[in-house]
Motif scaffolding. Structure first.
Motif, PDB file in Angstrom:
ATOM      1  N   GLY A  43       0.754  -1.099  -0.055  1.00 53.42           N
ATOM      2  CA  GLY A  43       0.089   0.092  -0.026  1.00 53.42           C
ATOM      3  C   GLY A  43       0.741   1.269  -0.012  1.00 53.42           C
ATOM      4  N   SER A  44       1.924   1.310   0.684  1.00 59.44           N
ATOM      5  CA  SER A  44       2.831   2.504   0.871  1.00 59.44           C
ATOM      6  C   SER A  44       3.418   2.516  -0.726  1.00 59.44           C
ATOM      7  CB  SER A  44       4.097   2.308   1.889  1.00 59.44           C
ATOM      8  OG  SER A  44       3.512   2.122   3.212  1.00 59.44           O
ATOM      9  N   MET A  45       3.965   1.746  -1.209  1.00 57.30           N
ATOM     10  CA  MET A  45       4.283   1.792  -2.771  1.00 57.30           C
ATOM     11  C   MET A  45       3.061   2.414  -3.303  1.00 57.30           C
ATOM     12  SD  MET A  45       6.799  -1.751  -3.073  1.00 57.30           S
ATOM     13  CE  MET A  45       7.238  -1.085  -4.600  1.00 57.30           C
ATOM     14  N   ARG A  46       1.892   1.976  -3.364  1.00 64.79           N
ATOM     15  CA  ARG A  46       0.995   2.478  -4.208  1.00 64.79           C
ATOM     16  C   ARG A  46       0.689   4.006  -4.066  1.00 64.79           C
ATOM     17  NH1 ARG A  46      -1.247   1.591  -8.702  1.00 64.79           N
ATOM     18  NH2 ARG A  46      -1.709  -0.663  -8.520  1.00 64.79           N
ATOM     19  N   VAL A  47       0.421   4.223  -2.649  1.00 64.98           N
ATOM     20  CA  VAL A  47       0.163   5.820  -2.680  1.00 64.98           C
ATOM     21  C   VAL A  47       1.736   6.773  -2.914  1.00 64.98           C
ATOM     22  CG1 VAL A  47      -1.486   5.248  -0.844  1.00 64.98           C
ATOM     23  CG2 VAL A  47       0.846   5.621  -0.064  1.00 64.98           C
ATOM     24  N   VAL A 105      -5.173  -0.169  -2.909  1.00 66.23           N
ATOM     25  CA  VAL A 105      -5.641   0.914  -1.612  1.00 66.23           C
ATOM     26  C   VAL A 105      -5.661   2.338  -2.343  1.00 66.23           C
ATOM     27  CG1 VAL A 105      -3.070   1.464  -1.283  1.00 66.23           C
ATOM     28  CG2 VAL A 105      -4.912   1.844   0.468  1.00 66.23           C
ATOM     29  N   ARG A 106      -6.432   2.961  -1.636  1.00 67.77           N
ATOM     30  CA  ARG A 106      -6.825   4.430  -2.088  1.00 67.77           C
ATOM     31  C   ARG A 106      -6.929   5.391  -0.913  1.00 67.77           C
ATOM     32  NH1 ARG A 106      -5.751   2.657  -6.077  1.00 67.77           N
ATOM     33  NH2 ARG A 106      -6.550   2.365  -8.221  1.00 67.77           N
ATOM     34  N   GLY A 107      -6.337   6.581  -1.019  1.00 75.14           N
ATOM     35  CA  GLY A 107      -6.609   7.401   0.003  1.00 75.14           C
ATOM     36  C   GLY A 107      -5.509   7.797   0.897  1.00 75.14           C
ATOM     37  N   GLY A 108      -4.249   7.769   0.255  1.00 71.57           N
ATOM     38  CA  GLY A 108      -3.080   8.107   1.196  1.00 71.57           C
ATOM     39  C   GLY A 108      -2.754   7.275   2.108  1.00 71.57           C
ATOM     40  N   GLY A 139      -3.548   2.518   6.368  1.00 73.13           N
ATOM     41  CA  GLY A 139      -3.686   2.126   7.596  1.00 73.13           C
ATOM     42  C   GLY A 139      -5.232   1.349   7.613  1.00 73.13           C
ATOM     43  N   LYS A 140      -6.230   1.741   7.149  1.00 71.06           N
ATOM     44  CA  LYS A 140      -7.667   1.369   6.924  1.00 71.06           C
ATOM     45  C   LYS A 140      -7.502   0.007   6.271  1.00 71.06           C
ATOM     46  CE  LYS A 140     -12.146   2.324   5.576  1.00 71.06           C
ATOM     47  NZ  LYS A 140     -13.362   3.273   4.864  1.00 71.06           N
ATOM     48  N   ALA A 141      -6.842   0.004   5.044  1.00 76.86           N
ATOM     49  CA  ALA A 141      -6.693  -1.175   4.379  1.00 76.86           C
ATOM     50  C   ALA A 141      -5.948  -2.462   5.201  1.00 76.86           C
ATOM     51  CB  ALA A 141      -5.707  -0.944   2.712  1.00 76.86           C
TER      52      ALA A 141
END
Length: 246
Positions: A109-113, A211-214, A219-221
């Protein structure tokens, strides 16, 4: 997006995971890195929990066998069966779902955002294959050894608990462990572990990849991925038990 759409998107992701593999050297380095992160670093928590839960199971069994006509060897037998059938493959996998699942989701997710995944795709790299396939292979091949270690330490923990408290004799416990040994139960536990390992690697990866939303979305994901991984493991456990033991 409803559940059916999520399931469809999940299987589409798996199709990309096993497509267009990367260069062997790159894949090999990623695989060993994932074995260390997802497997070797989980040995401590699995060993600790298995040892003490094995002791708890043995002591609770001993406390519930109050009739002098019931042979004390049943303490070792019940501890062995409980650990092999459910605790080692299922409960340890649920623990790993929390520890490993959150790591997988947060890392991808961190790589995505931060748009690192977008950069990989611009360079022509199959990002799903590069990020997810090493995790799948690392968990599928390493977790059976981890669960076998959990079985051994759980049974050993029961033995230590009996010796330390004096609630049952060592000879009775060992006799119970040896009584009616069925190697198929080990096979059953390993099959469940392999299925659970695949779930632990892929469900969190799905939540992290899309994941979306920074940072708040990551965290939510991570929380959602752990919950859904455990739910899928419990459902899979039910059906695997139906297919393999009935």
């Amino acid at each position: 997006m409803n559940y059916i759409e999520h399931v469809g998107k999940y299987f589409m992701m798996l199709g990309q995971v096993f497509k267009a593999p990367q260069k062997f050297r790159v894949f090999w380095e990623a695989l060993f890195r994932e074995i260390e992160q997802l497997g070797i670093k989980s040995i401590g928590i699995i060993s600790f929990i298995s040892f003490f839960i094995g002791g708890v199971i043995a002591l609770q069994t001993a406390l519930n066998i109050s009739d002098p006509l019931i042979p004390k060897m049943l303490i070792g037998f019940a501890t062995k069966r409980s650990i092999i059938l459910e605790f080692a493959p299922t409960f340890c996998s649920i623990i790993l779902a929390g520890k490993v699942g959150s790591y997988i989701t947060s890392s991808i997710g961190s790589m995505r955002v931060t748009e690192q995944i977008d950069a990989l795709e611009i360079m022509g790299v199959n990002s799903l294959n590069y990020l997810v396939l090493p995790k799948i292979i690392a968990t599928i091949f390493f977790y059976p050894f981890l669960i076998i270690l959990g079985m051994f330490l759980g049974i050993f923990g029961g033995w230590v608990a009996g010796i330390a408290t004096g609630m049952f004799f060592e000879a009775d416990y060992i006799k119970g462990i040896q009584y009616d040994f069925n190697s198929y139960l080990i096979f059953y536990a390993i099959v469940k572990t392999i299925v659970f390992a695949f779930i632990i690697a892929t469900v969190p990866a799905y939540h992290g990849y899309y994941v979306r939303g920074g940072s708040l979305g990551v965290g939510k994901a991570s929380t959602q991925s752990v919950v859904w991984t455990i739910v899928v493991i419990v459902i899979a456990n039910y059906f695997l038990t139906q297919m393999l033991l009935t």
